[in-house]
Design an enzyme around this catalytic site. Sequence first.
Site, PDB file in Angstrom:
ATOM      1  N   LEU A   1      73.598 -38.340  68.111  1.00 18.14           N
ATOM      2  CA  LEU A   1      74.217 -38.061  69.392  1.00 18.14           C
ATOM      3  C   LEU A   1      75.632 -38.627  69.368  1.00 18.14           C
ATOM      4  O   LEU A   1      75.903 -39.636  68.697  1.00 18.14           O
ATOM      5  CB  LEU A   1      73.435 -38.708  70.540  1.00 18.14           C
ATOM      6  CG  LEU A   1      72.017 -38.208  70.815  1.00 18.14           C
ATOM      7  CD1 LEU A   1      71.369 -39.062  71.910  1.00 18.14           C
ATOM      8  CD2 LEU A   1      72.016 -36.746  71.218  1.00 18.14           C
ATOM      9  N   ASP A   2      76.552 -37.986  70.102  1.00 26.69           N
ATOM     10  CA  ASP A   2      77.906 -38.511  70.200  1.00 26.69           C
ATOM     11  C   ASP A   2      77.874 -39.904  70.810  1.00 26.69           C
ATOM     12  O   ASP A   2      76.950 -40.262  71.557  1.00 26.69           O
ATOM     13  CB  ASP A   2      78.774 -37.598  71.063  1.00 26.69           C
ATOM     14  CG  ASP A   2      79.005 -36.233  70.414  1.00 26.69           C
ATOM     15  OD1 ASP A   2      78.796 -36.127  69.192  1.00 26.69           O
ATOM     16  OD2 ASP A   2      79.377 -35.295  71.130  1.00 26.69           O
ATOM     17  N   LYS A   3      78.899 -40.680  70.519  1.00 26.39           N
ATOM     18  CA  LYS A   3      78.967 -42.061  71.001  1.00 26.39           C
ATOM     19  C   LYS A   3      78.840 -42.141  72.522  1.00 26.39           C
ATOM     20  O   LYS A   3      78.118 -42.981  73.055  1.00 26.39           O
ATOM     21  CB  LYS A   3      80.276 -42.697  70.543  1.00 26.39           C
ATOM     22  CG  LYS A   3      80.457 -44.138  70.995  1.00 26.39           C
ATOM     23  CD  LYS A   3      81.759 -44.709  70.473  1.00 26.39           C
ATOM     24  CE  LYS A   3      81.948 -46.148  70.945  1.00 26.39           C
ATOM     25  NZ  LYS A   3      83.218 -46.730  70.445  1.00 26.39           N
TER      26      LYS A   3
ATOM     27  N   THR B   1      77.545 -39.878  74.528  1.00 24.11           N
ATOM     28  CA  THR B   1      76.383 -39.145  75.034  1.00 24.11           C
ATOM     29  C   THR B   1      75.172 -40.056  75.011  1.00 24.11           C
ATOM     30  O   THR B   1      74.906 -40.718  74.004  1.00 24.11           O
ATOM     31  CB  THR B   1      76.110 -37.892  74.186  1.00 24.11           C
ATOM     32  OG1 THR B   1      77.263 -37.053  74.191  1.00 24.11           O
ATOM     33  CG2 THR B   1      74.924 -37.116  74.729  1.00 24.11           C
TER      34      THR B   1
ATOM     35  N   HIS C   1      80.088 -31.595  68.632  1.00 22.90           N
ATOM     36  CA  HIS C   1      80.644 -31.486  70.001  1.00 22.90           C
ATOM     37  C   HIS C   1      80.426 -30.095  70.607  1.00 22.90           C
ATOM     38  O   HIS C   1      81.184 -29.677  71.481  1.00 22.90           O
ATOM     39  CB  HIS C   1      82.155 -31.796  70.003  1.00 22.90           C
ATOM     40  CG  HIS C   1      82.491 -33.167  69.519  1.00 22.90           C
ATOM     41  ND1 HIS C   1      83.795 -33.571  69.275  1.00 22.90           N
ATOM     42  CD2 HIS C   1      81.692 -34.237  69.232  1.00 22.90           C
ATOM     43  CE1 HIS C   1      83.778 -34.824  68.853  1.00 22.90           C
ATOM     44  NE2 HIS C   1      82.527 -35.253  68.818  1.00 22.90           N
TER      45      HIS C   1
END
Length: 436
Positions: free
Chosen positions: A211-213, A215, A311
């Site tokens: 997961l994105d930082k 998110t 993303h």
Amino acid sequence: MKGRPPGKPPAPSRGGRKPGSGSGAAPGRARGKAPAARARNPEAPKAAPKPAAKAPVAKASPAKGVSLDVRQFRVGADDDGIRLDRWFQRHLPDVGFNTVSRWARTGQLRVDGARAAPGDRISEGQSIRVPPAEPKAAETAKPRRVRPQLSEDQVAFAQSLVIHRDAQAIVINKPPGLATQGGTKTEDHVDGLLDALEFDLDQRPKLVHRLDKDTSGALLVARTARSAAFFAKAFSSRTARKVYWAIVIGVPSIDDGMIELPIAKQPGTGGEKMHVDEEEGLPSRSRYRVIERAGNRAAWVELQPYTGRTHQLRVHMAAIGHPIVGDGKYGGKDAFLSGTISRKMHLHARRIRVDHPDGGRVDVRAELPEHFAASLASLGFDLSAGDLPLDEEIERKPTREDEKKAARAHAKQVRKGRRGERRSRGAGESRSPRKK
């Protein structure tokens, strides 16, 4: 004999006669005569010097931990379905990829007796033939990286994130601001905390997706090598389902839509930013469903990625004019709401559903972080309305076409059964003896 070090001269016989003396001696056996003659007569001519014996040939000794024999390995259950080069990384990490590739090209690397390539998938029970190991030069050996010991606070923090645990999988609720993996100037990340999640197993868990930082939400971690391979295949084949919640700027004109826009790395950003690229982008598909709306100001939406680009959800929502609240990278200054709404990213991995390697499914929901829940309340959204059923979970009455298909399938099965009965009767009659 050739190759042996020189030995002692033979001892004289019991009768006083030295070997080689006498008229019947062979020319090649007269080595002992010259020294004896010089002892009796000092003026006798010296014999020609003997040629120096050849030094013994030393056999190459294997380096420590290196075998000079062909080795056979049996593929275990934890390695079922992984690539052959990945098997080497797990079990023979000292053998580099270039060496494995060379063995494959020359036919020395074999699986069940057949030539194999590094990218081939292997199955449990197969036999892997590995050529003799090759010693590595001492100067090329790299010191093994030692992971820092976790503090008690770090262990407690990591274990507090766990929302599901079984023999094969762990699901954590990742908070916003915590990266999944390390990188430049990134010291705190989930990967660095995995030692705290071993629990009763003596092996370190493995990440299978990210997961994105910024998110938050459900992040699946595999507890064994076998489950890691199983889950990785589920994500690559798109059988795993991920459901996200987001608050977006404005309200989409279509309540249930599919975004199909190719995505590529944006030039000049060093791969840190993506953009829609119709010519060179990779195919990307995202589905959104509007859960609730706050007038024309914002909407609470459910997002489902059907591909796994970097993303992807953020790029797609910004591309259709509805950036995710708090996503300044892709929405700019228009991605923020005034008032009490937090400026943090409002993107949360609400649910993950994936088949379990031991049967059944892992199906877990992650609670919202504080800033997201506060924003929903501030905008007047009803939290109980958020969990929409997946398409396959929606119960619907069969249509007329569904009934026709079921009837045709049933009729087909009946015809097959009757044909089988006729064949069995015919075979029985042919075997029965004829009456005389």
